[in-house]
Design an enzyme around this catalytic site. Structure first.
Site, PDB file in Angstrom:
ATOM      1  CE  LYS A   8      -5.298  -8.870  -5.585  1.00 44.28           C
ATOM      2  NZ  LYS A   8      -6.208  -9.984  -5.526  1.00 44.28           N
TER       3      LYS A   8
ATOM      4  NE  ARG B 252     -14.018 -10.193  -7.303  1.00 44.80           N
ATOM      5  CZ  ARG B 252     -12.907 -10.243  -6.565  1.00 44.80           C
ATOM      6  NH1 ARG B 252     -12.616  -9.255  -5.740  1.00 44.80           N
ATOM      7  NH2 ARG B 252     -12.089 -11.264  -6.638  1.00 44.80           N
TER       8      ARG B 252
ATOM      9  CG  HIS C  93     -11.978 -14.957  -4.920  1.00 40.45           C
ATOM     10  ND1 HIS C  93     -10.676 -15.265  -4.583  1.00 40.45           N
ATOM     11  CD2 HIS C  93     -12.224 -13.753  -4.335  1.00 40.45           C
ATOM     12  CE1 HIS C  93     -10.172 -14.290  -3.827  1.00 40.45           C
ATOM     13  NE2 HIS C  93     -11.091 -13.366  -3.667  1.00 40.45           N
TER      14      HIS C  93
ATOM     15  NE  ARG D 253      -7.089 -17.107  -7.136  1.00 44.06           N
ATOM     16  CZ  ARG D 253      -8.225 -17.791  -7.037  1.00 44.06           C
ATOM     17  NH1 ARG D 253      -8.433 -18.895  -7.724  1.00 44.06           N
ATOM     18  NH2 ARG D 253      -9.202 -17.378  -6.251  1.00 44.06           N
TER      19      ARG D 253
ATOM     20  CE1 TYR E 211      -4.448  22.976   8.316  1.00 47.07           C
ATOM     21  CE2 TYR E 211      -3.662  20.714   8.101  1.00 47.07           C
ATOM     22  CZ  TYR E 211      -3.647  22.035   7.688  1.00 47.07           C
ATOM     23  OH  TYR E 211      -2.839  22.417   6.657  1.00 47.07           O
TER      24      TYR E 211
ATOM     25  CB  CYS F 119      -0.794  17.652   7.911  1.00 45.68           C
ATOM     26  SG  CYS F 119      -1.039  18.466   9.497  1.00 45.68           S
TER      27      CYS F 119
ATOM     28  CG  ASP G 278       2.685  17.330   2.456  1.00 48.30           C
ATOM     29  OD1 ASP G 278       2.343  16.442   1.652  1.00 48.30           O
ATOM     30  OD2 ASP G 278       2.390  18.526   2.320  1.00 48.30           O
TER      31      ASP G 278
HETATM   32  C1  LIG Z   1      -6.105 -10.931  -4.664  1.00 50.31           C
HETATM   33  C2  LIG Z   1      -6.652 -12.238  -4.998  1.00 50.31           C
HETATM   34  C3  LIG Z   1      -6.194 -13.382  -4.325  1.00 50.31           C
HETATM   35  C4  LIG Z   1      -5.242 -13.330  -3.156  1.00 50.31           C
HETATM   36  O1  LIG Z   1      -5.968 -13.057  -1.981  1.00 50.31           O
HETATM   37  P1  LIG Z   1      -5.243 -12.989  -0.564  1.00 50.31           P
HETATM   38  O2  LIG Z   1      -6.354 -12.846   0.399  1.00 50.31           O
HETATM   39  O3  LIG Z   1      -4.348 -11.792  -0.600  1.00 50.31           O
HETATM   40  O4  LIG Z   1      -4.479 -14.238  -0.392  1.00 50.31           O
HETATM   41  C5  LIG Z   1      -6.642 -14.604  -4.779  1.00 50.31           C
HETATM   42  N1  LIG Z   1      -7.531 -14.699  -5.800  1.00 50.31           N
HETATM   43  C6  LIG Z   1      -8.011 -13.611  -6.429  1.00 50.31           C
HETATM   44  C7  LIG Z   1      -8.982 -13.785  -7.545  1.00 50.31           C
HETATM   45  C8  LIG Z   1      -7.602 -12.348  -6.050  1.00 50.31           C
HETATM   46  O5  LIG Z   1      -8.086 -11.282  -6.686  1.00 50.31           O
END
Ligand SMILES: *Cc1c(COP(=O)(O)O)cnc(C)c1O
Length: 374
Positions: A43, A141, A170, A225, A267, A314, A316
């Site tokens: 992602k 979540r 998660h 994951r 700046y 800045c 750029d």
């Molecule tokens: C992004 C994500 C992960 C991966 O997490 P890391 O900390 O980058 O290993 C795993 N599960 C879900 C649901 C995520 O959104």
């Protein structure tokens, strides 16, 4: 050294070393039981490393699943010819789901209504649709709350056109609270046992993000994951895997000026020289996602030495005080990565910026061309 075809006319670019990516995947996989499958999260443009090149490499290396946040990210993978399973980790609105069937993506389901919508979609498209059900065991979540999970799974398992291929949850605290995390794993174990007893078999069970993978062997179930560790970045200190960073961020000195003591830079003149010296300008700034709060803080490597950004960053451009060091226009500067024996890591910048490595790497903008090695 990248040429104009690769990076255009502004000498600022990121190098993405796909060999190191492969190495990290091998290292991570070596710690898994051979039957454990691997989903890598790609992602947010593969955490800023480039969705398509990274995903092609991972798919070629035999990764089982890719994880994306949205339908759009999934479509991009399919349009690039990547055909391995793709799980959409986020929730999508039921009115928007038709591309999921069309592009063969796997959705996450968290409630009865969306399960019913997917069931109708599968019927319409004349093909069974695999879904993964997300359980909230403590993240707070998306996901069906744990107390309601079993009932929901029973209901979904009776829908004729969809199949529960996966079950997942998660970790919110894997890096900071072992007890809480172990309790989440226990809840998940109990849920799976209950499902088995009532004859609901779910082929894939996945829980472990990067920290889970490294620190909680009993969270591996039959798929892991990870994201961050595959990119060679550490989600916390003292992780027991040796990783290689994948991304370097480079630029070139475009301007040099010799200045007296008391010379104000950028700046607000947030930097004033304390001695006569030399100020160089690099063509990169917060418009590239380089955090502005690194003003007067972040290191930059030039000529194999460490210098500091001086004055406000800045949009750029940034300036570096190189003291009496003789810098040439055109000389390479490293903002992330190695130069001779010196190295600047994403983790170091994250700490200085008061954020996490994830935000630094995802934040690097599309204005920075990515150059792939090999
Ligand atoms: C992004 C994500 C992960 C991966 O997490 P890391 O900390 O980058 O290993 C795993 N599960 C879900 C649901 C995520 O959104």
């Amino acid at each position: 050294m990248p040429n104009k075809k690769e990076i255009g006319y502004r000498p600022t670019w990121a190098e993405v070393d796909l060999n190191n990516l492969a190495d990290n995947l091998r290292k991570v996989s070596a710690g898994l039981s051979p039957k454990t499958r691997v989903l890598v999260t790609v992602k947010a443009d593969a955490y800023g490393h480039g969705l398509i090149p990274v995903s092609k490499k991972l798919s070629g290396l035999g990764v089982d699943f890719l994880g994306v946040a949205s339908i759009d990210e999934g479509i991009k993978l399919r349009q690039a010819g990547i055909n391995i399973p793709v799980l959409i980790l986020g929730v999508v609105l039921s009115k928007d789901i038709s591309p999921i069937a069309k592009f063969g993506l796997t959705p996450t389901v968290c409630d009865e209504q969306s399960a019913a919508a997917f069931n109708r979609l599968a019927k319409r498209s004349g093909r069974r649709l695999d879904v993964h059900v997300k359980i909230d065991t403590g993240m707070g979540r998306i996901g069906v709350q744990y107390k309601d999970a079993f009932k929901l799974l029973q209901k979904i398992s009776r829908l004729p056109a969809i199949r529960i291929e996966g079950l997942f949850t998660h970790f919110p605290l894997a890096d900071i609270n072992k007890r809480f995390t172990l309790a989440q794993i226990r809840l998940f174990d109990e849920l799976i046992l209950g499902l088995k007893r009532s004859g609901i078999a779910i082929p894939l069970v996945h829980v472990a993000n990067s920290v889970g993978l490294a620190d909680y062997k009993n969270s591996h179930f039959n798929m892991v994951r990870p994201g961050l560790v595959i990119y060679g970045l550490y989600p916390k200190e003292n992780l027991n895997i040796k990783l290689k960073p994948v991304l370097s961020l480079k630029s070139r000195v475009v301007f040099v000026k010799d200045v007296p003591k008391g010379f104000g830079v950028s700046y607000a003149h947030a930097y004033v020289t304390r001695r006569p010296g030399r100020i160089v300008t690099l063509p990169i700034g917060y418009g590239d996602g380089y955090p502005r709060n690194l003003s007067n803080k972040a290191p930059v490597l030039i000529g194999g030495r460490r210098f500091k950004i001086c004055g406000r960053i800045c949009m750029d451009q940034i300036m570096v005080d190189v003291g009496s060091y003789k810098v040439r226009v055109g000389e390479e500067a490293v903002l992330i990565g190695k130069q001779n024996k010196e190295e600047i890591t994403v983790e170091e910048l994250a700490k200085l910026s008061g954020t996490i490595p994830y935000e630094i790497s995802c934040g690097l903008g599309s204005r920075i061309p990515r150059v792939y090695r090999p």
